[in-house]
Motif scaffolding. Structure first.
Motif, PDB file in Angstrom:
ATOM      1  N   LEU A  85       6.350 -39.994  -7.754  1.00  0.00           N
ATOM      2  CA  LEU A  85       6.725 -40.033  -9.159  1.00  0.00           C
ATOM      3  C   LEU A  85       5.812 -39.130  -9.997  1.00  0.00           C
ATOM      4  N   THR A  86       6.260 -38.832 -11.197  1.00  0.00           N
ATOM      5  CA  THR A  86       5.422 -38.102 -12.154  1.00  0.00           C
ATOM      6  C   THR A  86       5.578 -38.727 -13.529  1.00  0.00           C
ATOM      7  N   TYR A  87       4.500 -38.829 -14.212  1.00  0.00           N
ATOM      8  CA  TYR A  87       4.493 -39.332 -15.587  1.00  0.00           C
ATOM      9  C   TYR A  87       4.214 -38.189 -16.553  1.00  0.00           C
ATOM     10  N   LYS A  88       3.298 -37.293 -16.133  1.00  0.00           N
ATOM     11  CA  LYS A  88       2.882 -36.224 -17.038  1.00  0.00           C
ATOM     12  C   LYS A  88       4.007 -35.221 -17.303  1.00  0.00           C
ATOM     13  N   ARG A  89       4.856 -34.993 -16.309  1.00  0.00           N
ATOM     14  CA  ARG A  89       5.920 -34.006 -16.506  1.00  0.00           C
ATOM     15  C   ARG A  89       6.965 -34.522 -17.493  1.00  0.00           C
ATOM     16  N   LEU A  90       7.159 -35.842 -17.462  1.00  0.00           N
ATOM     17  CA  LEU A  90       8.075 -36.445 -18.427  1.00  0.00           C
ATOM     18  C   LEU A  90       7.480 -36.334 -19.825  1.00  0.00           C
ATOM     19  N   GLN A  91       6.162 -36.558 -19.914  1.00  0.00           N
ATOM     20  CA  GLN A  91       5.476 -36.436 -21.192  1.00  0.00           C
ATOM     21  C   GLN A  91       5.464 -34.979 -21.665  1.00  0.00           C
ATOM     22  N   LEU A  92       5.384 -34.072 -20.667  1.00  0.00           N
ATOM     23  CA  LEU A  92       5.372 -32.653 -21.001  1.00  0.00           C
ATOM     24  C   LEU A  92       6.709 -32.217 -21.586  1.00  0.00           C
ATOM     25  N   ASP A  93       7.794 -32.799 -21.053  1.00  0.00           N
ATOM     26  CA  ASP A  93       9.114 -32.498 -21.621  1.00  0.00           C
ATOM     27  C   ASP A  93       9.163 -32.916 -23.090  1.00  0.00           C
ATOM     28  N   LYS A  94       8.596 -34.095 -23.358  1.00  0.00           N
ATOM     29  CA  LYS A  94       8.552 -34.571 -24.745  1.00  0.00           C
ATOM     30  C   LYS A  94       7.627 -33.682 -25.580  1.00  0.00           C
ATOM     31  N   MET A  95       6.543 -33.233 -24.922  1.00  0.00           N
ATOM     32  CA  MET A  95       5.589 -32.391 -25.628  1.00  0.00           C
ATOM     33  C   MET A  95       6.215 -31.047 -25.991  1.00  0.00           C
ATOM     34  N   ASN A  96       7.039 -30.509 -25.115  1.00  0.00           N
ATOM     35  CA  ASN A  96       7.709 -29.240 -25.408  1.00  0.00           C
ATOM     36  C   ASN A  96       8.635 -29.377 -26.613  1.00  0.00           C
ATOM     37  N   GLU A  97       9.261 -30.549 -26.730  1.00  0.00           N
ATOM     38  CA  GLU A  97      10.095 -30.822 -27.902  1.00  0.00           C
ATOM     39  C   GLU A  97       9.221 -30.887 -29.159  1.00  0.00           C
ATOM     40  N   ARG A  98       8.043 -31.497 -28.976  1.00  0.00           N
ATOM     41  CA  ARG A  98       7.087 -31.596 -30.096  1.00  0.00           C
ATOM     42  C   ARG A  98       6.613 -30.203 -30.507  1.00  0.00           C
ATOM     43  N   PHE A  99       6.344 -29.350 -29.513  1.00  0.00           N
ATOM     44  CA  PHE A  99       5.896 -27.988 -29.795  1.00  0.00           C
ATOM     45  C   PHE A  99       6.977 -27.204 -30.539  1.00  0.00           C
ATOM     46  N   GLN A 100       8.228 -27.362 -30.115  1.00  0.00           N
ATOM     47  CA  GLN A 100       9.327 -26.656 -30.754  1.00  0.00           C
ATOM     48  C   GLN A 100       9.456 -27.080 -32.218  1.00  0.00           C
ATOM     49  N   GLU A 101       9.286 -28.351 -32.452  1.00  0.00           N
ATOM     50  CA  GLU A 101       9.352 -28.879 -33.815  1.00  0.00           C
ATOM     51  C   GLU A 101       8.200 -28.314 -34.658  1.00  0.00           C
ATOM     52  N   ALA A 102       7.005 -28.264 -34.046  1.00  0.00           N
ATOM     53  CA  ALA A 102       5.834 -27.734 -34.764  1.00  0.00           C
ATOM     54  C   ALA A 102       6.005 -26.251 -35.069  1.00  0.00           C
ATOM     55  N   LEU A 103       6.623 -25.524 -34.148  1.00  0.00           N
ATOM     56  CA  LEU A 103       6.872 -24.100 -34.344  1.00  0.00           C
ATOM     57  C   LEU A 103       7.817 -23.883 -35.517  1.00  0.00           C
ATOM     58  N   GLU A 104       8.889 -24.630 -35.542  1.00  0.00           N
ATOM     59  CA  GLU A 104       9.897 -24.475 -36.600  1.00  0.00           C
ATOM     60  C   GLU A 104       9.345 -24.854 -37.974  1.00  0.00           C
TER      61      GLU A 104
END
Length: 373
Positions: A85-104
């Motif tokens: 299993l992975t936990y960090k990659r799931l969090q990273l997916d959420k983080m990428n969404e957070r980054f996109q929001e911060a960029l915009e």
């Protein structure tokens, strides 16, 4: 119930999972390097430490048995019958969404520098990593970035591309904007003639740049003293606090001075150096036509070659040396042009005249004595 029917019911009760699927699990065990979860599958799920977080964490402090976790399946069967299993990659997916929001939204983020690389800084933000290129770390070129290691810095995002693993941050923009705002605030409150305190930021052959707290002002070498300054580095060092006066403001350029009216040596010069006054000074520099004598800091006088001696002098350097102390008479003073002329010759002529008068008096006395005899 037949054994076949029981096996079928048991099989039906077990969840079917696939690689990449997001599942809910319950922690049933925690070790230093792994977390074991019941994910409702025929095999337990194994969450290794390096798949829990990119950061160095203590798993036993992070989770405990009974905790619920949402994880993603990396591999249904790792070869030993376990589900990876992975936990960090799931969090990273959420983080990428957070980054996109911060960029915009051009949001200012704060992260910790976890690695100084050859071309910039790697900054941790949650489970994500942001790369700040060396050219975007500061508004000035910095050869050594190691001072940023383990420091928290602010930045904005300029590129978010999860597929290429390119999350680019920019700190320079924030510094430039902050300095511009401080500059505008400073220029709004200063005016010519005002005394301000600043810090020596940089020294050059032609002057010193003074940080006034929002903008830099130039203290030119000619404005450092009423006297001559050969090297600014002999008067100041970087970091010195100085009180200076605003001499001129031209848009964003600020000219500074230390030549104040209260320390102007020419203020009482007319009295001190009136024509006929005998003065003492030091030979500061020489030319073919004469020597410049420093009477005090900020006041130089010209001793013309024709006024150096009764005897003919071809060049000042033939009879004078730099640093030599001389006594001379002020023969001209012009306050408007700030020019003073000296003469050693005038003193010598007066001394010769006095000697001749004494000799004449002595000769006269001798004649009178001879006549009486």
């Amino acid at each position: 119930m037949s054994e076949a029917s029981f096996a079928e019911l048991l099989e039906d009760s077990i969840v079917t999972i696939h690689n990449g699927e997001v599942v809910e699990g319950t922690v049933i065990g925690v070790k230093d390097n792994e977390i074991i979860l019941n994910i409702g599958y025929k095999a337990d799920g194994i969450l290794m430490k390096n798949e829990y977080s990119n950061n160095d964490v203590d798993l036993t402090a992070e989770v405990k048995p009974g905790d619920k976790m949402t994880v993603k399946v990396l591999k249904v069967n790792d070869g030993e019958g376990q589900v990876l299993l992975t936990y960090k990659r799931l969090q990273l997916d959420k983080m990428n969404e957070r980054f996109q929001e911060a960029l915009e939204n051009r949001e200012v983020l704060t992260g910790k520098v976890v690695m100084v690389l050859k071309g910039g800084l790697s900054v941790a933000y949650g489970e994500g990593r942001v790369f700040v290129p060396a050219s975007l770390v500061s508004d000035m070129y910095e050869r050594d970035l190691t001072k940023y290691q383990d420091k928290e810095i602010e930045f904005v995002l300029t590129e978010v591309n999860p597929r290429k693993r390119r999350i680019i941050g920019d700190r320079k923009q924030l510094i430039v904007e902050k300095k511009k705002k401080m500059q505008e605030e400073l220029l709004a409150k200063i005016e010519v003639g005002m005394m301000v305190e600043g810090t020596v930021k940089n020294l050059t052959d032609f002057g010193a740049f003074i940080d006034l707290g929002g903008a830099d002002g130039l203290l030119h070498i000619s404005e450092m003293s009423w006297g001559r300054v050969a090297d600014p580095k002999k008067l100041f060092k970087v970091g010195d606090k100085v009180n200076v006066m605003i001499k001129d403001i031209a848009e964003t350029k600020i000219a500074l001075t230390l030549k104040l009216e209260e320390n102007n040596p020419w203020k009482n010069a007319a009295e001190k150096y009136a024509i006929g006054t005998i003065v003492t000074g030091t030979v500061a520099r020489m030319t073919d036509f004469g020597a410049f004598v420093e009477l005090e800091e900020g006041i130089d006088a010209l001793l013309h070659v024709s006024q150096i001696s009764i005897e003919h002098v071809e060049k000042p350097a033939d009879v004078l040396t730099i640093g030599q102390e001389i006594t001379a008479k002020v023969v001209d003073f012009n306050e408007d042009t700030k020019k003073i002329s000296l003469s050693i010759k005038a003193i010598e002529l007066k001394n010769r005249q006095e000697e001749e008068e004494v000799s004449a008096d002595e000769a006269s006395e001798e004649e009178e004595v001879a006549e009486e005899e």
